[in-house]
Write a protein that holds these residues in place. Structure first.
Motif, short mmCIF file in Angstrom:
data_model
loop_
_atom_site.label_atom_id
_atom_site.label_comp_id
_atom_site.label_asym_id
_atom_site.label_seq_id
_atom_site.Cartn_x
_atom_site.Cartn_y
_atom_site.Cartn_z
N HIS A 1 -1.97 -8.02 5.69
CA HIS A 1 -3.04 -7.46 6.21
C HIS A 1 -4.25 -8.11 5.65
O HIS A 1 -4.70 -8.48 4.65
N SER B 1 -3.30 -7.35 11.27
CA SER B 1 -1.86 -7.64 10.40
C SER B 1 -1.12 -8.65 10.91
O SER B 1 -1.07 -8.90 12.18
N ARG C 1 -7.59 2.78 6.24
CA ARG C 1 -8.39 2.98 5.31
C ARG C 1 -9.21 1.86 4.99
O ARG C 1 -10.47 1.80 4.47
N PRO D 1 0.83 -1.22 0.09
CA PRO D 1 -0.03 0.05 -0.15
C PRO D 1 0.63 1.44 0.00
O PRO D 1 0.38 2.28 -0.63
N ASP D 2 1.98 1.05 0.64
CA ASP D 2 2.68 2.44 0.93
C ASP D 2 3.88 2.80 -0.17
O ASP D 2 4.55 3.85 0.36
N SER E 1 2.24 -6.74 2.16
CA SER E 1 3.08 -5.38 1.99
C SER E 1 4.34 -5.76 2.74
O SER E 1 4.60 -6.44 3.30
N SER F 1 1.68 -0.98 7.86
CA SER F 1 0.86 0.21 7.51
C SER F 1 -0.25 0.54 8.27
O SER F 1 -1.29 0.04 8.11
N TYR G 1 -5.02 0.66 -3.59
CA TYR G 1 -4.87 0.66 -1.95
C TYR G 1 -5.83 1.96 -1.52
O TYR G 1 -5.70 2.18 -0.31
N PHE H 1 -2.84 2.17 6.20
CA PHE H 1 -3.74 1.27 5.33
C PHE H 1 -4.78 0.40 6.32
O PHE H 1 -5.94 0.46 5.55
N GLU H 2 -4.46 0.28 7.35
CA GLU H 2 -5.51 -0.40 8.07
C GLU H 2 -6.71 0.40 8.54
O GLU H 2 -7.80 0.05 8.41
N THR I 1 -1.13 2.54 -7.24
CA THR I 1 -1.63 3.20 -6.03
C THR I 1 -3.23 3.17 -5.68
O THR I 1 -3.59 3.04 -4.79
N LEU J 1 -10.37 -0.08 -2.89
CA LEU J 1 -11.06 -1.01 -1.79
C LEU J 1 -12.57 -1.21 -1.92
O LEU J 1 -12.97 -2.46 -1.64
#
Length: 239
Positions: free
Chosen positions: A234, A220, A209, A165-166, A199, A203, A177, A206-207, A174, A182
């Motif tokens: 994740h 995670s 999001r 994701p990052d 990943s 992150s 994510y 991201f969790e 991009t 999603l």
């Protein structure tokens, strides 16, 4: 058994081989840029647009991606279907094909070269014949476009795209994510279905999001690596 000095020499030779300069096995120019397969000693590496993506040294986190998704599904789910996003070096597909509980196994891979490397033999040992499993279907498409389109629902989405994701090598990845990506994942997941995302590093953003997108049971699973931060899987549930 080898005498101690011979064993030491074997270990040293292996270390030297794995530290050797990489040899380009194949190089392709496609619609998303350059993709290269390199051999370094006994291992292979995939490079996209000059940036390292993955290699065959350690497939623990890629296997966990699929195994954890299956374990997270509701008890009693019969012959669950799984979509694997990204064929890569084949560890995730091999894990799925080795598990008889999975039903249909779809693999979305947009790079023809990657599929060819498995078919032609360079990466075939790592996918372990899983491309020939009757449950396996290879979909040659961009993952986000495939998810956003109309089609069947899946019980699990196991996504290993770019570096997570990052940190994406390809700008278009991009979107997978973000909110739209999603939302597309949720739309293609059956109720109670599991989203598993690989990943290269943890992150928390991201969790968050995932929660905002409506997923529950977000958590995670770290996988320690020899150097640097751990790889992470994740997990999130649709519903």
């Amino acid at each position: 058994m080898l005498p101690p000095n011979a064993a030491d020499a074997t270990v040293a030779a292996t270390a030297v081989a794995e530290d050797a300069a990489p040899v380009v096995v194949d190089r392709r120019e496609g619609p998303y840029g350059e993709v290269v397969l390199r051999r370094r000693g006994r291992h292979f590496e995939i490079i996209a647009n000059g940036c390292f993506l993955m290699d065959t040294r350690d497939g623990r986190s890629e296997r966990l991606l699929v195994r954890a998704a299956l374990e997270e599904l509701p008890e009693g789910t019969a012959a669950p279907s799984v979509l694997i996003g990204g064929l890569g070096v084949g560890f995730s597909l091999a894990e799925a094909a080795a598990e008889p509980r999975w039903g249909a196994i779809s693999v979305v891979e947009r790079e023809d070269a990657v599929v060819d490397w498995h078919r032609a033999g360079h990466l075939a040992p790592f996918s372990a014949g899983a491309l020939d499993d009757p449950r396996t279907r290879i979909v040659r498409a961009d993952l986000l476009e495939h998810l956003a389109g109309a089609g069947e629902g899946y019980d699990a989405l196991c996504l290993d795209i770019d570096n997570g994701p990052d940190w994406t090598v390809t700008e278009g990845n991009t979107g997978l994510y973000g909110p739209a990506g999603l939302a597309a994942c949720r739309a293609r997941l059956n109720p109670g279905g599991v989203l598993a995302v690989w990943s290269a590093k943890p992150s928390e953003a991201f969790e968050e999001r995932l929660r905002r997108a409506g997923f529950s049971r977000v958590r995670s699973l770290p996988v320690e690596v020899s150097r640097g931060v751990p790889d992470v899987v994740h997990l999130a549930v649709n519903g």
